[in-house]
Motif scaffolding. Structure first.
Motif, PDB file in Angstrom:
ATOM      1  N   SER A   2      18.165  77.706  52.012  1.00 13.33           N
ATOM      2  CA  SER A   2      18.166  76.567  52.505  1.00 13.33           C
ATOM      3  C   SER A   2      18.724  75.781  51.432  1.00 13.33           C
ATOM      4  N   GLU A  95      17.996  68.758  58.239  1.00 15.76           N
ATOM      5  CA  GLU A  95      16.414  69.783  57.970  1.00 15.76           C
ATOM      6  C   GLU A  95      15.805  69.792  59.476  1.00 15.76           C
ATOM      7  N   PRO A 101      10.132  74.697  57.916  1.00 15.76           N
ATOM      8  CA  PRO A 101      11.210  73.675  56.991  1.00 15.76           C
ATOM      9  C   PRO A 101      12.419  74.254  56.286  1.00 15.76           C
ATOM     10  N   VAL A 103      17.051  73.643  54.731  1.00 14.46           N
ATOM     11  CA  VAL A 103      18.452  71.974  55.039  1.00 14.46           C
ATOM     12  C   VAL A 103      19.147  72.657  54.802  1.00 14.46           C
TER      13      VAL A 103
END
Length: 128
Positions: A2, A95, A101, A103
């Protein structure tokens, strides 16, 4: 792995909807290209102080697919200002998975815009 979103203000942030996907369930490349063109035009318009038109897509790389529900952020920066044209780099991040989460960088592109006058003819870009 990420990433983090750039510590900049995005030119555009949007969430693609089901109507934006192809038969494989990924967002259409053409949708991404249109959003990149819009995001890239924003700094070109500001710098040229007026109307611009896209004259070249110098490079366009799709790194990962975009899915419905991803929050897609478009970051654009001027890389060259000529007499009548402006070149802009656009980086696109998604996202995803709000419950966990992540990215990812999904696209990067370089576009060139030409400044136009009221009659649609090339015009000089004013000094800063």
């Amino acid at each position: 792995m990420s990433l983090r979103l750039p510590d900049l203000q995005p030119e555009l942030r949007v969430m693609p909807m089901p109507a934006d996907v192809n038969s494989n369930g990924d967002v259409f490349g053409g949708w991404v290209m249109a959003m990149v063109d819009i995001a890239g035009a924003m700094p070109a318009v500001r710098r040229s102080r007026g109307r611009v038109a896209t004259v070249a897509v110098n490079s366009f790389v799709f790194k990962q697919p975009i899915a419905v529900g991803d929050v897609v952020s478009f970051y654009a920066r001027l890389v060259k200002v000529g007499n009548t044209s402006v070149t802009v780099d656009v980086e696109v991040y998604a996202e995803r998975h709000p419950e966990n989460p992540v990215v990812v960088k999904v696209t990067e592109a370089r576009l060139t815009y030409v400044a136009l006058d009221a009659n649609g003819q090339k015009r000089p870009i004013p000094p800063e």
